[in-house]
Design a protein around this motif. Structure first.
Motif, PDB file in Angstrom:
ATOM      1  N   ALA A  46      14.436  -8.302   3.113  1.00  0.00           N
ATOM      2  CA  ALA A  46      15.618  -8.427   4.526  1.00  0.00           C
ATOM      3  C   ALA A  46      15.335  -8.303   5.565  1.00  0.00           C
ATOM      4  O   ALA A  46      15.644  -8.526   6.372  1.00  0.00           O
ATOM      5  CB  ALA A  46      16.661  -8.513   4.199  1.00  0.00           C
TER       6      ALA A  46
ATOM      7  N   ILE B 281      20.026 -17.206   9.728  1.00  0.00           N
ATOM      8  CA  ILE B 281      19.847 -16.208   8.635  1.00  0.00           C
ATOM      9  C   ILE B 281      21.255 -17.136   7.699  1.00  0.00           C
ATOM     10  O   ILE B 281      20.901 -16.708   6.537  1.00  0.00           O
ATOM     11  CB  ILE B 281      21.037 -15.480   9.618  1.00  0.00           C
ATOM     12  CG1 ILE B 281      19.941 -14.159  10.122  1.00  0.00           C
ATOM     13  CG2 ILE B 281      21.983 -14.627   8.396  1.00  0.00           C
ATOM     14  CD1 ILE B 281      20.828 -13.070  10.783  1.00  0.00           C
ATOM     15  N   ALA B 282      21.797 -18.092   7.831  1.00  0.00           N
ATOM     16  CA  ALA B 282      22.212 -18.836   6.862  1.00  0.00           C
ATOM     17  C   ALA B 282      21.680 -19.194   5.678  1.00  0.00           C
ATOM     18  O   ALA B 282      21.302 -19.314   5.044  1.00  0.00           O
ATOM     19  CB  ALA B 282      23.397 -19.595   7.196  1.00  0.00           C
TER      20      ALA B 282
ATOM     21  N   MET C  11      22.991 -10.785  -3.404  1.00  0.00           N
ATOM     22  CA  MET C  11      23.542 -11.459  -2.146  1.00  0.00           C
ATOM     23  C   MET C  11      24.650 -10.111  -1.812  1.00  0.00           C
ATOM     24  O   MET C  11      24.205 -10.454  -0.167  1.00  0.00           O
ATOM     25  CB  MET C  11      24.272 -12.371  -2.917  1.00  0.00           C
ATOM     26  CG  MET C  11      23.607 -13.368  -3.757  1.00  0.00           C
ATOM     27  SD  MET C  11      22.408 -14.215  -2.805  1.00  0.00           S
ATOM     28  CE  MET C  11      23.735 -14.744  -0.973  1.00  0.00           C
ATOM     29  N   ALA C  12      25.054  -9.658  -2.281  1.00  0.00           N
ATOM     30  CA  ALA C  12      25.533  -7.807  -1.274  1.00  0.00           C
ATOM     31  C   ALA C  12      24.635  -7.644  -0.325  1.00  0.00           C
ATOM     32  O   ALA C  12      24.801  -6.886   1.322  1.00  0.00           O
ATOM     33  CB  ALA C  12      26.199  -7.157  -2.192  1.00  0.00           C
TER      34      ALA C  12
ATOM     35  N   SER D 252      23.248  -9.597   2.143  1.00  0.00           N
ATOM     36  CA  SER D 252      24.418 -10.403   3.472  1.00  0.00           C
ATOM     37  C   SER D 252      24.650  -8.890   4.158  1.00  0.00           C
ATOM     38  O   SER D 252      24.299  -8.913   5.674  1.00  0.00           O
ATOM     39  CB  SER D 252      25.370 -10.399   2.637  1.00  0.00           C
ATOM     40  OG  SER D 252      25.348 -11.381   1.861  1.00  0.00           O
ATOM     41  N   LEU D 253      24.499  -7.665   3.965  1.00  0.00           N
ATOM     42  CA  LEU D 253      24.871  -5.948   4.977  1.00  0.00           C
ATOM     43  C   LEU D 253      23.328  -5.807   5.324  1.00  0.00           C
ATOM     44  O   LEU D 253      23.752  -5.936   6.650  1.00  0.00           O
ATOM     45  CB  LEU D 253      24.891  -5.007   3.611  1.00  0.00           C
ATOM     46  CG  LEU D 253      25.475  -4.026   4.092  1.00  0.00           C
ATOM     47  CD1 LEU D 253      27.380  -3.990   4.579  1.00  0.00           C
ATOM     48  CD2 LEU D 253      25.624  -3.079   3.100  1.00  0.00           C
TER      49      LEU D 253
ATOM     50  N   LEU E 119      20.038 -16.668   3.603  1.00  0.00           N
ATOM     51  CA  LEU E 119      20.855 -16.882   2.957  1.00  0.00           C
ATOM     52  C   LEU E 119      21.177 -17.344   1.377  1.00  0.00           C
ATOM     53  O   LEU E 119      21.671 -17.594   0.443  1.00  0.00           O
ATOM     54  CB  LEU E 119      22.138 -15.869   3.538  1.00  0.00           C
ATOM     55  CG  LEU E 119      22.014 -14.582   3.874  1.00  0.00           C
ATOM     56  CD1 LEU E 119      23.508 -14.121   4.677  1.00  0.00           C
ATOM     57  CD2 LEU E 119      22.246 -14.165   3.168  1.00  0.00           C
TER      58      LEU E 119
ATOM     59  N   THR F 154      20.805  -8.309   6.909  1.00  0.00           N
ATOM     60  CA  THR F 154      21.218  -8.885   7.783  1.00  0.00           C
ATOM     61  C   THR F 154      21.991  -8.910   8.824  1.00  0.00           C
ATOM     62  O   THR F 154      21.931  -9.520   9.658  1.00  0.00           O
ATOM     63  CB  THR F 154      20.705 -10.460   6.346  1.00  0.00           C
ATOM     64  OG1 THR F 154      21.849 -10.799   5.977  1.00  0.00           O
ATOM     65  CG2 THR F 154      19.778 -10.688   6.003  1.00  0.00           C
ATOM     66  N   LEU F 155      23.152  -8.891   8.220  1.00  0.00           N
ATOM     67  CA  LEU F 155      24.457  -8.854   9.170  1.00  0.00           C
ATOM     68  C   LEU F 155      23.860  -7.421  10.192  1.00  0.00           C
ATOM     69  O   LEU F 155      24.302  -7.074  11.564  1.00  0.00           O
ATOM     70  CB  LEU F 155      25.334  -8.247   9.121  1.00  0.00           C
ATOM     71  CG  LEU F 155      26.127  -9.616   7.975  1.00  0.00           C
ATOM     72  CD1 LEU F 155      28.206  -8.968   7.520  1.00  0.00           C
ATOM     73  CD2 LEU F 155      26.053 -10.854   9.273  1.00  0.00           C
TER      74      LEU F 155
END
Length: 703
Positions: A129, A140-141, A78-79, A82-83, A144, A85-86
Motif C-alpha cells: 500500500a 485510493i478508492a 482491508m484493515a 485502509s489504515l 481499495l 492508505t489513509l
C-alpha cells in the motif's frame, strides 16, 4: 539433478495442486480487470489482495476451516490497507503506523504459526500500500476496491476448489503421505548396505521420519476433519477407502519404525553374504510398490501388484536355515536373531503392502479401529490463535523489536529514492529477516542470489523480443512454480518470483527496462539491512534446546506408559502417544538444524544434540518394536513391563547431575526380541546425553 521421477512426483503432489489453486485465484480476477476492462490500477490491487489472502491459504484445509481463515485474512488485509492508505501524505502518522504494524505483525508468532503468517501478511499489505504515496487521492478508492475484489475473488475460487475438488485434494495428500513412506522404506533399506556408514543411514532415517510425520499430519487435517460429524455407516465408498488407506500407511510406517535391528552386528556377521543384498532388495521393491500405490491413489485408478518379492523371501529363508545348520545360533545368537527378526519384519511389511493393494478397492472399513473413535481422538483442532508459549515469548519480543527497527530503517531509505521501486527494500527486509539469526543470514544470501539470477533471466527473455502472449505465459508459469516451491526451495522460489515481477511490470509499462536493475539494487540494500538487524537482540536457537529436550523426555515417558497399558481398548492412546513423541523429536531436530546455521560460538554442544537425536530415534523405534511384540505375544509381558518401567525411571532422573563414572546397574532380564532387551540401555544412553546437555558443567564436554 532432479530426475523425471522427481518431476512426476512433484506434479502429483499436494504442493503443485495448491499452487495451481493459488495461481488461478490470483490471476483470474486481476486479468479480467486489466485485460477485460482496462483497469490497470484496480487490477493490480486485485492481484495484491488475492496474493495476500493466498499466502494464508498455502496449506489445504476443510471447507469450514478455510472459510474462517479466508474471512479473517480478508478483514486483516482491508484493515491494514485502509489504515496505510489513509496515512499517505501524512508523514507523522505514517511513521506511527509502519512501526506499529511491523511490531504487531512480527510479535504474532507468539500465538502460533497461523497467527504468524497472518501477522506478516498484514506487513506485506502495508508495504504494497505504500506504493500509493504519490498517487492522487481519487485513486485510493479504486485501489481499495480492487484489493477487496481480489480478496473476495480468491476466496470464492479457493472455496469452490475445496467444495468441488475435495476428493482429489484428499487423494493428493494421501499420495504424498505414501510417497514419503516409500522414501522412509528406501532409507531403511540402506541400513543393510555395508558400503554406507550407519550414522549416515540413521541421519537419513531421521529426516525421512520427520517428512512422514508432516505428511501424515496433512492428511489428518483434511480427512479427519472431513469425517467429523458424519455417520460412518452412510459414508460414500471414496471416504471409506481413504480412511482405510490412511490407517494402512500409518501402520506400515509403524511397522518399519518398529523393525529395530542390530545393524552393526548384522553387517559384521554377514558382510559379503547375499543375505544383506536380499534384505536390501526386499525393502527397495516394497518401496517401489508403495510409490506405485501412491500414483494410483492420486490418479484414482486401479492397480495390480508388479514387484514380486517371493524369490528374495525364499532365498532369505534358505540363508536362515543354512545359518542355523552351521551352528550360528549358538556361536553368535545376536547375529542369528537379527537376521531372523529382519526376515520376519520383511514378511510383515510385504503383507501390509498387499493390504494397501486390497484397500484400493475396499468399500467398507477394513481396519480394527472404529472410525468415529479415530476422528474424535486425532482430529486436529484448528485455531488461528493458540495459547502463547512461555518459552516462545522472549524470542517473539526480540524478533518484533529487531523487525520494527529494520523496517523503520528500510522505510527511511525507501523514502530517499526518487522512483517508485524503493518498496522492494521493505519487502526484502520482511522476507529475509527471520526470528533466528542463522535463518536471517541464510535467507538474505539466498534472496540476493535468487533475485540476481531471476532478473538476469527475465532480461535475457525480454531481449529475445517474444510476443506478449509468451511473456504472459512465462509470467503465469513463474508464479505457479514460485508458489509451489515457496516452502520447499526458497532459492528457486525467489528466482521465479523475480522473473514474474519483472515480466508483470514490463507488461504494464513495456518500456521500463531499468526495472530489473532497480530490483537488484533494492534487493541488495534490503538484504544488507536484514543481515545487519539480525545482530540486534539476537535470539540464539540454543535457548530452545533445553525446553524442547524436556518436552521430548516427557513425551517418551507418556509413550512408555501407553505402551505398557497397550490393549485393544488402549490402541488409540498408544497411537496418540507415539505421534506426540515423534512430533517432539521432529521439533528438536528442526531447532538443531537452525542452530547449525548460527556462528559456531553460539552452538550448544552440537555433537551431543545430534547424538541425542539419533539415539532418541532408536529409542522410539525400540518402543514401537516392544509394542508390536506385545501385540503378538503375552508370554513375556512382565519382562516387557519391567523394561518399560526401568526406562521410564531412567528418564525421570534427568534433573539430578550424575558423574561419568557412575556404574551401570543391571537393566532387565533377557527377552526374545533384541529391541525389547535393549530398551533400558537405549534409554540410559538418552539420559546420559540429555544430562550432558542440561548440565554441561558436570561433565568433560570435550569427550
Amino acid at each position: 539433478m532432479p530426475s523425471l521421477q522427481d518431476l512426476r512426483r512433484y506434479l502429483l503432489s499436494q504442493h503443485s495442486f495448491s499452487s495451481l489453486r493459488m495461481t488461478l485465484g490470483i490471476v483470474l480476477p486481476a486479468s479480467l480487470l486489466i485485460f477485460g476492462f482496462g483497469m490497470s490500477l484496480t487490477g493490480l490491487a486485485c492481484s495484491v489482495g488475492a496474493l495476500c489472502v493466498a499466502l494464508i491459504d498455502t496449506q489445504p484445509s476443510g471447507l469450514g476451516i478455510k472459510l474462517r481463515e479466508l474471512a479473517v485474512g480478508t478483514l486483516a488485509v482491508m484493515a491494514t490497507a485502509s489504515l496505510t492508505t489513509l496515512a499517505q501524505g501524512q508523514p507523522v502518522l505514517l511513521w506511527v503506523i509502519v512501526p506499529l504494524v511491523s511490531f504487531l505483525g512480527a510479535f504474532a508468532m507468539v500465538f502460533g504459526p497461523r497467527a504468524s503468517v497472518l501477522g506478516l501478511n498484514a506487513v506485506l499489505v502495508m508495504i504494497l500500500a505504500l506504493t500509493l504515496h504519490d498517487t492522487a487521492p481519487h485513486a485510493i478508492a479504486p485501489y481499495l476496491g480492487g484489493l477487496l475484489t481480489g480478496c473476495l475473488g480468491y476466496a470464492v475460487i479457493s472455496l469452490l476448489f475445496a467444495h468441488f475438488l475435495q476428493h482429489p485434494t484428499h487423494r493428493r495428500a494421501l499420495g504424498e503421505c505414501l510417497f514419503n513412506t516409500a522414501g522412509y522404506l528406501t532409507a531403511r533399506s540402506r541400513c543393510y548396505d555395508p558400503e554406507i556408514p550407519l550414522e549416515q543411514c540413521y541421519q537419513a532415517l531421521l529426516e525421512r521420519q520427520i517428512a512422514v510425520q508432516e505428511a501424515q499430519q496433512m492428511v489428518r487435517d483434511l480427512l479427519l476433519n472431513d469425517l467429523f460429524g458424519r455417520n460412518p455407516s452412510t459414508l460414500d465408498p471414496e471416504r471409506v477407502r481413504q480412511f482405510n488407506l490412511f490407517v494402512d500407511v500409518v501402520d506400515l510406517h509403524d511397522m518399519v519404525l518398529s523393525a529395530q535391528t542390530d545393524f552393526e552386528t548384522l553387517r559384521e556377521q554377514f558382510d559379503g553374504n547375499d543375505s544383506l543384498i536380499f534384505l536390501r532388495d526386499l525393502l527397495e521393491k516394497n518401496a517401489h510398490e508403495v510409490e506405485r500405490i501412491a500414483e494410483a491413489v492420486v490418479l484414482n485408478r486401479p492397480l495390480r501388484p508388479y514387484h514380486n518379492t517371493r524369490a528374495e523371501l525364499t532365498a532369505l529363508a534358505f540363508e536362515l536355515s543354512a545359518a542355523s545348520a552351521s551352528g550360528l545360533e549358538a556361536q553368535n545368537p545376536a547375529a542369528f536373531l537379527a537376521l531372523k527378526t529382519s526376515l520376519d519384519r520383511a514378511e510383515q511389511v510385504k503383507r501390509m503392502v498387499d493390504k494397501l493393494h486390497a484397500d484400493l478397492l475396499s468399500t467398507s472399513n477394513t481396519t480394527p479401529l472404529r472410525m468415529s473413535a479415530v476422528v474424535s481422538r486425532f482430529r486436529p483442532r484448528h485455531t488461528l490463535w493458540q495459547r502463547p508459549k512461555r518459552w516462545l515469548a522472549g524470542q517473539a519480543l526480540r524478533y518484533a523489536l529487531r523487525f520494527t527497527l529494520a523496517m523503520s530503517v528500510a522505510l527511511a531509505v525507501t523514502r530517499s529514492f526518487p522512483d517508485d521501486h524503493g518498496n522492494w527494500i521493505l519487502l526484502t527486509v520482511m522476507v529475509a529477516l527471520r526470528p533466528g539469526f542463522g535463518q536471517s543470514r541464510e535467507r538474505g544470501m539466498l534472496r540476493i542470489k535468487g533475485t540476481l539470477a531471476g532478473c538476469a533471466a527475465a532480461v535475457l527473455f525480454l531481449m529475445a523480443a517474444p510476443s506478449v502472449i509468451a511473456q504472459f505465459a512465462l509470467m503465469l508459469a513463474a508464479l505457479l512454480v514460485s508458489l509451489s516451491l515457496m516452502q520447499r526451495n526458497y532459492l528457486v522460489s525467489v528466482f521465479f518470483t523475480s522473473i514474474e515481477v519483472v515480466l508483470f511490470y514490463h507488461l504494464l509499462v513495456p518500456a521500463d527496462w531499468h526495472l530489473a536493475y532497480t530490483r537488484l539494487l533494492d534487493t541488495g540494500i534490503g538484504a544488507v539491512i536484514a543481515l545487519g538487524a539480525a545482530y540486534l537482540f539476537p535470539f540464539w536457537e540454543n535457548r530452545l534446546i533445553r525446553p524442547q529436550l524436556a518436552a521430548l523426555l516427557a513425551s517418551f515417558r507418556d509413550y512408555f506408559s501407553a505402551t505398557g497399558a497397550l490393549t485393544p481398548d488402549g490402541e488409540l492412546d498408544y497411537r496418540l502417544a507415539r505421534r506426540e513423541t515423534l512430533l517432539a523429536l521432529g521439533t528438536l531436530s528442526a531447532t538443531h538444524a537452525r542452530m547449525m546455521l548460527e556462528p559456531e560460538s553460539r552452538r550448544m554442544l552440537p555433537g551431543d544434540t545430534r547424538r541425542l537425536l539419533l539415539i532418541s530415534q532408536q529409542l522410539a523405534s525400540e518402543t514401537a518394536a516392544l509394542a508390536h511384540w506385545l501385540k503378538q505375544s503375552e508370554a513375556h509381558r512382565e519382562a516387557a513391563l519391567d523394561a518399560l518401567g526401568r526406562a521410564d525411571r531412567l528418564l525421570a532422573l534427568t534433573e539430578v547431575p550424575v558423574l561419568d563414572n557412575e556404574p551401570q546397574a543391571p537393566l532387565c532380564s533377557p527377552i526374545a526380541d533384541p529391541a525389547v532387551a535393549n530398551l533400558p540401555h537405549t534409554a540410559y544412553s538418552v539420559m546420559r546425553v540429555a544430562r550432558r546437555i542440561r548440565y554441561p558443567q558436570t561433565f568433560d564436554v570435550t569427550r
